[in-house]
Enzyme design. Structure first.
Site, PDB file in Angstrom:
ATOM      1  N   LYS A 178       0.841  -1.216   0.000  1.00 45.80           N
ATOM      2  CA  LYS A 178       0.000   0.000   0.000  1.00 45.80           C
ATOM      3  C   LYS A 178       0.872   1.261   0.000  1.00 45.80           C
ATOM      4  CE  LYS A 178      -2.775  -0.712   3.624  1.00 45.80           C
ATOM      5  NZ  LYS A 178      -3.953  -0.561   4.511  1.00 45.80           N
TER       6      LYS A 178
ATOM      7  N   LYS B 102       2.690   2.138   2.600  1.00 45.71           N
ATOM      8  CA  LYS B 102       2.640   2.650   3.974  1.00 45.71           C
ATOM      9  C   LYS B 102       3.667   1.916   4.818  1.00 45.71           C
ATOM     10  CE  LYS B 102      -1.928   4.375   5.101  1.00 45.71           C
ATOM     11  NZ  LYS B 102      -3.051   4.268   6.049  1.00 45.71           N
TER      12      LYS B 102
END
Ligand code: C2G
Length: 133
Positions: free
Chosen positions: A44, A46
């Site tokens: 993602k 992240k």
């Protein structure tokens, strides 16, 4: 029993997360939270400050949460809904429309995000490294 599911990283847990979980639970009798693994967070884009194990531990302590399972990829939601007999899928409205394909399998609800707070804001305000959003 009406079963609800939601997904997320839930890093540096804050009021916005808790309000989402509280409202999600209020839509049924049982709330499953599917929390992103560290490996999926990398996909993602992240990097969570708190490890998957610790984010899972924290979520399991929240009164609104009945079960916590791992989110390992984008394509597990249909199987999760089927395997866990989910009636309602809930996400914050920053995801509005992104998961409408689930309407063939369950109710899909997007709830208004809590303004003024985010994990990114916390990191920025503390002068920490911020992920590309
Ligand atoms: N949220 C919110 N208000 C905020 C911040 C977050 O309502 N101020 C909600 C988000 O909309 C999301 C949930 O809290 O529904 C978790 O947010 P994140 O941990 O940022 O989750 P995200 O990285 O968006 O991952 O497959 C879906 C992804 O795993 C979602």
């Amino acid at each position: 029993m009406k079963k609800v599911i939601t997904y997320g990283t839930f890093d540096l847990l804050h009021k916005g997360h808790i309000r989402l979980l509280k409202r999600a639970k209020a839509l049924g009798d049982h709330l499953t939270v599917c929390v992103s693994t560290d490996e999926f967070n990398a996909i993602k884009g992240k990097k969570a400050y708190t490890s998957f194990e610790d984010r899972k531990y924290i979520l399991e302590a929240i009164r609104y949460v009945d079960e916590v399972i791992p989110e390992q990829g984008w394509d597990q939601k249909i199987k999760d809904v089927q395997d866990h007999d989910i009636d309602t899928f809930v996400m914050g409205d920053d995801w509005e429309g992104k998961f409408d394909f689930l309407k063939d399998y369950c109710e899909v609800i997007y709830l208004p995000r809590t303004e003024g707070i985010s994990t990114t804001k916390i990191k920025h305000d503390l002068g920490m490294q911020v992920d590309a959003d």
